[in-house]
Write an enzyme that holds these catalytic residues in place. Structure first.
Site, PDB file in Angstrom:
ATOM      1  N   LYS A 260       0.818  -1.220   0.000  1.00 21.39           N
ATOM      2  CA  LYS A 260       0.000   0.000   0.000  1.00 21.39           C
ATOM      3  C   LYS A 260       0.858   1.280   0.000  1.00 21.39           C
ATOM      4  O   LYS A 260       2.067   1.232   0.256  1.00 21.39           O
ATOM      5  CB  LYS A 260      -0.912  -0.034   1.235  1.00 21.39           C
TER       6      LYS A 260
ATOM      7  N   ASN B 235      -1.829   0.519   6.805  1.00 18.47           N
ATOM      8  CA  ASN B 235      -1.268  -0.710   7.368  1.00 18.47           C
ATOM      9  C   ASN B 235      -0.466  -1.545   6.360  1.00 18.47           C
ATOM     10  O   ASN B 235      -0.365  -2.765   6.494  1.00 18.47           O
ATOM     11  CB  ASN B 235      -2.356  -1.521   8.065  1.00 18.47           C
TER      12      ASN B 235
ATOM     13  N   HIS C 145      -2.249  -5.381   1.739  1.00 20.31           N
ATOM     14  CA  HIS C 145      -3.541  -6.069   1.598  1.00 20.31           C
ATOM     15  C   HIS C 145      -3.267  -7.509   1.194  1.00 20.31           C
ATOM     16  O   HIS C 145      -2.341  -7.768   0.427  1.00 20.31           O
ATOM     17  CB  HIS C 145      -4.388  -5.414   0.498  1.00 20.31           C
TER      18      HIS C 145
ATOM     19  N   TYR D 195     -12.602  -2.155  -2.826  1.00 17.88           N
ATOM     20  CA  TYR D 195     -13.034  -2.157  -1.420  1.00 17.88           C
ATOM     21  C   TYR D 195     -14.555  -2.010  -1.287  1.00 17.88           C
ATOM     22  O   TYR D 195     -15.048  -1.569  -0.244  1.00 17.88           O
ATOM     23  CB  TYR D 195     -12.301  -1.067  -0.646  1.00 17.88           C
TER      24      TYR D 195
ATOM     25  N   GLU E  67      -9.832 -10.913  -7.157  1.00 18.88           N
ATOM     26  CA  GLU E  67      -8.942  -9.753  -7.025  1.00 18.88           C
ATOM     27  C   GLU E  67      -7.789  -9.825  -8.030  1.00 18.88           C
ATOM     28  O   GLU E  67      -7.403  -8.801  -8.615  1.00 18.88           O
ATOM     29  CB  GLU E  67      -8.429  -9.667  -5.582  1.00 18.88           C
TER      30      GLU E  67
HETATM   31  P1  ADP Z   1      -7.692  -6.597   6.262  1.00 20.63           P
HETATM   32  O1  ADP Z   1      -6.970  -5.670   5.301  1.00 20.63           O
HETATM   33  O2  ADP Z   1      -6.804  -6.998   7.414  1.00 20.63           O
HETATM   34  O3  ADP Z   1      -8.346  -7.771   5.575  1.00 20.63           O
HETATM   35  P2  ADP Z   1     -10.348  -5.339   6.537  1.00 20.63           P
HETATM   36  O4  ADP Z   1     -10.810  -6.116   5.350  1.00 20.63           O
HETATM   37  O5  ADP Z   1     -11.180  -5.384   7.788  1.00 20.63           O
HETATM   38  O6  ADP Z   1      -8.850  -5.736   6.961  1.00 20.63           O
HETATM   39  O7  ADP Z   1     -10.218  -3.804   6.156  1.00 20.63           O
HETATM   40  C1  ADP Z   1      -9.705  -3.418   4.903  1.00 20.63           C
HETATM   41  C2  ADP Z   1      -8.797  -2.227   5.101  1.00 20.63           C
HETATM   42  O8  ADP Z   1      -9.571  -1.108   5.539  1.00 20.63           O
HETATM   43  C3  ADP Z   1      -7.723  -2.389   6.181  1.00 20.63           C
HETATM   44  O9  ADP Z   1      -6.602  -3.106   5.749  1.00 20.63           O
HETATM   45  C4  ADP Z   1      -7.414  -0.944   6.510  1.00 20.63           C
HETATM   46  O10 ADP Z   1      -6.546  -0.350   5.535  1.00 20.63           O
HETATM   47  C5  ADP Z   1      -8.793  -0.300   6.417  1.00 20.63           C
HETATM   48  N1  ADP Z   1      -9.446  -0.261   7.725  1.00 20.63           N
HETATM   49  C6  ADP Z   1     -10.024  -1.293   8.390  1.00 20.63           C
HETATM   50  N2  ADP Z   1     -10.523  -0.911   9.585  1.00 20.63           N
HETATM   51  C7  ADP Z   1     -10.268   0.433   9.684  1.00 20.63           C
HETATM   52  C8  ADP Z   1     -10.526   1.431  10.667  1.00 20.63           C
HETATM   53  N3  ADP Z   1     -11.162   1.135  11.803  1.00 20.63           N
HETATM   54  N4  ADP Z   1     -10.122   2.696  10.419  1.00 20.63           N
HETATM   55  C9  ADP Z   1      -9.488   3.024   9.265  1.00 20.63           C
HETATM   56  N5  ADP Z   1      -9.210   2.114   8.284  1.00 20.63           N
HETATM   57  C10 ADP Z   1      -9.582   0.844   8.486  1.00 20.63           C
END
Ligand code: ADP
Length: 140
Positions: free
Chosen positions: A11, A114, A117, A51, A128
């Site tokens: 990312k 973070n 993905h 997303y 995807e």
């Molecule tokens: P993952 O990427 O671990 O599968 P999710 O599918 O729950 O997690 O969420 C997708 C992405 O959305 C996360 O990787 C993160 O970048 C963002 N995200 C998730 N929860 C939050 C939050 N509470 N606040 C801001 N961004 C979030």
């Protein structure tokens, strides 16, 4: 165990800090092979579609803005049990909860920014991968 392919994104927070190689080193050490990779700037439409399951979540707008804020590196990773293995080495969504040695523990800035993905199932991996790669771009 089956050889699988999964979809990965390095990312913007990670590409901005020149961490593409460092993230790939974690993946490769875990036995994941990079069988396709390209650096792209996502369009708003691509990010919104990608997303789409989070469209109703409060962080959706912020997430889309983040994903289009700088280039990303999209990848196909291959290996035994690749979907679960990749999720394991990525670490928990919130870096505060991520295990030692995971990409998110090492590099993520926040729950939103973070660093990586990874597909959460084999079915989603296929979908995807198809959003970003054509078959002849994947070289196993
Ligand atoms: P993952 O990427 O671990 O599968 P999710 O599918 O729950 O997690 O969420 C997708 C992405 O959305 C996360 O990787 C993160 O970048 C963002 N995200 C998730 N929860 C939050 C939050 N509470 N606040 C801001 N961004 C979030």
């Amino acid at each position: 165990m089956a050889i699988e392919r999964t979809f990965s994104i390095i990312k913007p927070d990670a590409t901005n800090r020149n961490l593409t190689g460092a993230v790939n080193a974690v993946f490769e050490k875990a036995g994941l092979r990079v069988v396709a990779q390209k650096r792209v700037r996502m369009t708003r439409e691509q990010a919104e579609t990608f997303y789409g399951v989070h469209r109703e979540r409060p962080f959706f707008g912020e997430l889309v803005e983040f994903m289009i804020s700088a280039p990303v590196v999209v990848q196909v990773l291959e290996g035994e049990n690749a979907v679960a293995k990749h999720r394991e080495v990525m670490g928990a969504t919130n870096p505060a909860n991520a295990a030692e040695g995971t990409v998110r523990k090492l590099y993520a800035l926040s729950v939103g920014e973070n660093s990586v993905h990874g597909s959460d199932s084999l079915d989603n991996a296929k979908i995807e991968i198809g959003q970003f790669f054509s078959g002849n771009e994947i070289v196993g």
